[in-house]
Design an enzyme around this catalytic site. Structure first.
Site, PDB file in Angstrom:
ATOM      1  N   ARG A 101       0.497  -0.745  -0.471  1.00 49.41           N
ATOM      2  CA  ARG A 101       0.083   0.279  -0.144  1.00 49.41           C
ATOM      3  C   ARG A 101       0.765   1.393   0.385  1.00 49.41           C
ATOM      4  O   ARG A 101       1.788   1.610   1.332  1.00 49.41           O
ATOM      5  CB  ARG A 101      -1.313  -0.494   1.325  1.00 49.41           C
ATOM      6  CG  ARG A 101      -1.871   1.284   0.747  1.00 49.41           C
ATOM      7  CD  ARG A 101      -3.373   1.084   2.320  1.00 49.41           C
ATOM      8  NE  ARG A 101      -3.696   0.830   2.288  1.00 49.41           N
ATOM      9  CZ  ARG A 101      -5.616   0.418   2.037  1.00 49.41           C
ATOM     10  NH1 ARG A 101      -5.631   1.544   3.057  1.00 49.41           N
ATOM     11  NH2 ARG A 101      -6.377  -0.424   1.615  1.00 49.41           N
ATOM     12  N   HIS A 128      -7.688   0.702  -6.370  1.00 52.22           N
ATOM     13  CA  HIS A 128      -7.692  -0.074  -5.424  1.00 52.22           C
ATOM     14  C   HIS A 128      -8.063  -0.833  -5.900  1.00 52.22           C
ATOM     15  O   HIS A 128      -9.165  -1.855  -5.842  1.00 52.22           O
ATOM     16  CB  HIS A 128      -8.259   0.166  -4.265  1.00 52.22           C
ATOM     17  CG  HIS A 128      -8.443   0.356  -3.127  1.00 52.22           C
ATOM     18  ND1 HIS A 128      -7.745  -1.026  -2.821  1.00 52.22           N
ATOM     19  CD2 HIS A 128      -9.304   0.559  -1.653  1.00 52.22           C
ATOM     20  CE1 HIS A 128      -7.853  -1.151  -1.359  1.00 52.22           C
ATOM     21  NE2 HIS A 128      -8.615  -0.501  -0.538  1.00 52.22           N
ATOM     22  N   GLN A 131     -10.736  -3.930  -3.853  1.00 53.27           N
ATOM     23  CA  GLN A 131     -11.654  -2.961  -2.976  1.00 53.27           C
ATOM     24  C   GLN A 131     -12.811  -3.858  -4.121  1.00 53.27           C
ATOM     25  O   GLN A 131     -13.883  -3.868  -3.521  1.00 53.27           O
ATOM     26  CB  GLN A 131     -11.376  -1.850  -2.479  1.00 53.27           C
ATOM     27  CG  GLN A 131     -13.110  -0.972  -2.106  1.00 53.27           C
ATOM     28  CD  GLN A 131     -13.131  -1.951  -1.124  1.00 53.27           C
ATOM     29  OE1 GLN A 131     -12.637  -1.600   0.084  1.00 53.27           O
ATOM     30  NE2 GLN A 131     -14.569  -2.987  -0.442  1.00 53.27           N
ATOM     31  N   ASP A 217     -17.398   6.756  -1.609  1.00 52.74           N
ATOM     32  CA  ASP A 217     -15.730   6.889  -1.159  1.00 52.74           C
ATOM     33  C   ASP A 217     -15.645   8.184  -0.574  1.00 52.74           C
ATOM     34  O   ASP A 217     -16.365   8.962  -0.702  1.00 52.74           O
ATOM     35  CB  ASP A 217     -14.520   6.341  -1.806  1.00 52.74           C
ATOM     36  CG  ASP A 217     -13.593   6.557  -1.772  1.00 52.74           C
ATOM     37  OD1 ASP A 217     -13.115   6.195  -0.293  1.00 52.74           O
ATOM     38  OD2 ASP A 217     -12.136   6.083  -1.891  1.00 52.74           O
ATOM     39  N   CYS A 257     -16.540   1.583   0.585  1.00 52.29           N
ATOM     40  CA  CYS A 257     -15.555   0.130   0.755  1.00 52.29           C
ATOM     41  C   CYS A 257     -14.843   0.671   2.429  1.00 52.29           C
ATOM     42  O   CYS A 257     -14.034  -0.036   2.849  1.00 52.29           O
ATOM     43  CB  CYS A 257     -14.514   1.588  -0.168  1.00 52.29           C
ATOM     44  SG  CYS A 257     -14.110   2.857  -0.155  1.00 52.29           S
ATOM     45  N   ARG A 285     -13.631  -8.345   2.140  1.00 56.98           N
ATOM     46  CA  ARG A 285     -12.420  -8.305   1.710  1.00 56.98           C
ATOM     47  C   ARG A 285     -11.393  -9.806   2.192  1.00 56.98           C
ATOM     48  O   ARG A 285     -10.777  -9.760   1.278  1.00 56.98           O
ATOM     49  CB  ARG A 285     -12.284  -6.865   2.323  1.00 56.98           C
ATOM     50  CG  ARG A 285     -12.685  -5.216   2.614  1.00 56.98           C
ATOM     51  CD  ARG A 285     -12.349  -5.119   0.801  1.00 56.98           C
ATOM     52  NE  ARG A 285     -11.201  -4.991   0.739  1.00 56.98           N
ATOM     53  CZ  ARG A 285     -10.476  -4.056   0.721  1.00 56.98           C
ATOM     54  NH1 ARG A 285      -9.911  -3.288   0.963  1.00 56.98           N
ATOM     55  NH2 ARG A 285      -8.778  -4.657   0.305  1.00 56.98           N
TER      56      ARG A 285
HETATM   57  N1   CP Z   1     -11.258  -0.191   2.127  1.00 56.58           N
HETATM   58  C1   CP Z   1     -10.035  -0.094   2.888  1.00 56.58           C
HETATM   59  O1   CP Z   1      -9.482  -0.442   1.961  1.00 56.58           O
HETATM   60  O2   CP Z   1     -10.119  -0.082   4.019  1.00 56.58           O
HETATM   61  P1   CP Z   1      -8.543   0.512   4.890  1.00 56.58           P
HETATM   62  O3   CP Z   1      -8.155   1.408   4.717  1.00 56.58           O
HETATM   63  O4   CP Z   1      -9.058   0.712   6.386  1.00 56.58           O
HETATM   64  O5   CP Z   1      -8.072  -0.621   3.924  1.00 56.58           O
HETATM   65  N1  NVA Z   2      -9.772   6.488  -1.613  1.00 53.99           N
HETATM   66  C1  NVA Z   2      -9.304   6.537   0.106  1.00 53.99           C
HETATM   67  C2  NVA Z   2      -9.857   4.612  -0.189  1.00 53.99           C
HETATM   68  C3  NVA Z   2     -10.100   4.381   1.316  1.00 53.99           C
HETATM   69  C4  NVA Z   2      -9.732   3.229   1.670  1.00 53.99           C
HETATM   70  C5  NVA Z   2      -8.575   6.702  -0.002  1.00 53.99           C
HETATM   71  O1  NVA Z   2      -7.224   6.176  -0.543  1.00 53.99           O
HETATM   72  O2  NVA Z   2      -7.874   6.768   1.641  1.00 53.99           O
END
Ligand code: CP
Ligand code: NVA
Length: 298
Positions: A101, A128, A131, A217, A257, A285
């Protein structure tokens, strides 16, 4: 060697394999025999916060027989400036796979290239993927094939989650409508590359009308905190609430999400009214991560 870096190039047949396996992992949780990661150590290298993605991968790797190793990017030398390609070459000699990530999509791609181990994108600024696979799994579990259905994405239409939805529209044959203010709409170049039936507007009522799924989101994605004030100002009004739900198809699903910021992209009453779906989406997930891991090593 397989990686899951972006949804763009992944063939539909591979998604189908992942979705089918996720259903089996869900059904057989606690007693499935598949241990495709037996004897393996997988690194989770995260430069951004996470609850769902981190926990679902840690538990998923463990349940597939492997050992997850969480590496906060700031605790390793990467955080002090060691290049991604050097980090990748070191880790690649010790671990069997990586879940990353981070900010730049190019960093996940570089890691995959230099590590020589299966690499999974656990969120970048651009995408993502895990997701949206879980989201489609959740939709189909509740409403059958998503092909021919209408998905309305409300809010920051230029974020990673919106981008990943964009890649899926043509592959799965659903209509994707995005309601976002001009500043947070996907680029014309991206839409052209993705193809499929996608429309973009700043009219949230027209976007929601008759939709099978209302999706949103956060307005302020990780890494965009400096723009918080401006984003709240511009995105105010792009909210899923009961009056928007009333415009959608009767029985339409509302998904998020997560994490959710009540009073911003969704109001509290609407989130709570749809909590069963939204938290099952979060649970899924785990089942989908296991299917992705299983696919990537098969
Ligand atoms: N939806 C999602 O990816 O959540 P987190 O940021 O908690 O992993
Ligand atoms: N768009 C959001 C998604 C979080 C799961 C971010 O990047 O923070």
């Amino acid at each position: 060697m397989k990686h899951l870096l972006s949804l763009e190039k992944l063939p539909r047949a591979d998604f189908e394999k992942i979705l089918r396996a996720a259903a089996v992992f869900k059904r057989e949780r606690g007693h499935h025999k598949t241990q495709p990661l037996a004897g393996q150590t997988w690194a989770l290298m995260f430069s951004k916060s996470s609850t769902r993605t981190r926990v679902s991968f840690e538990v998923g790797i463990h349940e597939l027989g492997g050992r997850p190793m969480f590496l906060n990017a700031n605790d390793i030398q990467l955080g002090r400036g060691e290049p991604i390609k050097d980090t990748a070459r070191v880790l690649g000699r010790m671990i069997h796979g990586a879940v990353i990530r981070t900010f730049a999509q190019s960093d996940v791609e570089e890691f995959a290239r230099f590590s020589g181990v299966p690499t999974i994108n656990a969120l970048t600024d651009d995408e993502h993927p895990c997701q949206i696979i879980a989201d489609i799994f959740t939709f189909q579990e509740k409403r059958g094939p998503i092909a021919g259905k209408t998905v309305a994405f409300i809010g920051d239409g230029a974020c990673n989650v919106a981008n990943s939805w964009i890649w899926m529209a043509a592959k799965f044959g659903f209509e994707l409508r995005i309601a976002a203010p001009k500043k947070f709409q996907p680029s014309a170049a991206l839409l052209k590359r993705a193809g499929g039936k996608i429309s973009v507007s700043n009219d949230i009522q027209a976007t929601a009308k008759g939709a099978d799924l209302l999706y949103t989101d956060v307005w302020i994605s990780m890494g965009k905190e400096a723009e918080a004030k401006e984003r709240i100002k511009i995105l105010t009004g792009y909210q899923i609430n009961q009056s928007l739900v009333n415009l959608a198809k009767p029985g339409a699903l509302v998904m998020h999400c997560l994490p959710a910021y009540r009073g911003k992209e969704i109001d509290d009453a609407t989130l709570e009214a749809n909590a069963d779906t939204i938290f099952e989406e979060a649970e899924n997930r785990l089942h989908v991560q296991k299917a992705i891991l299983n696919w990537v090593v098969s």
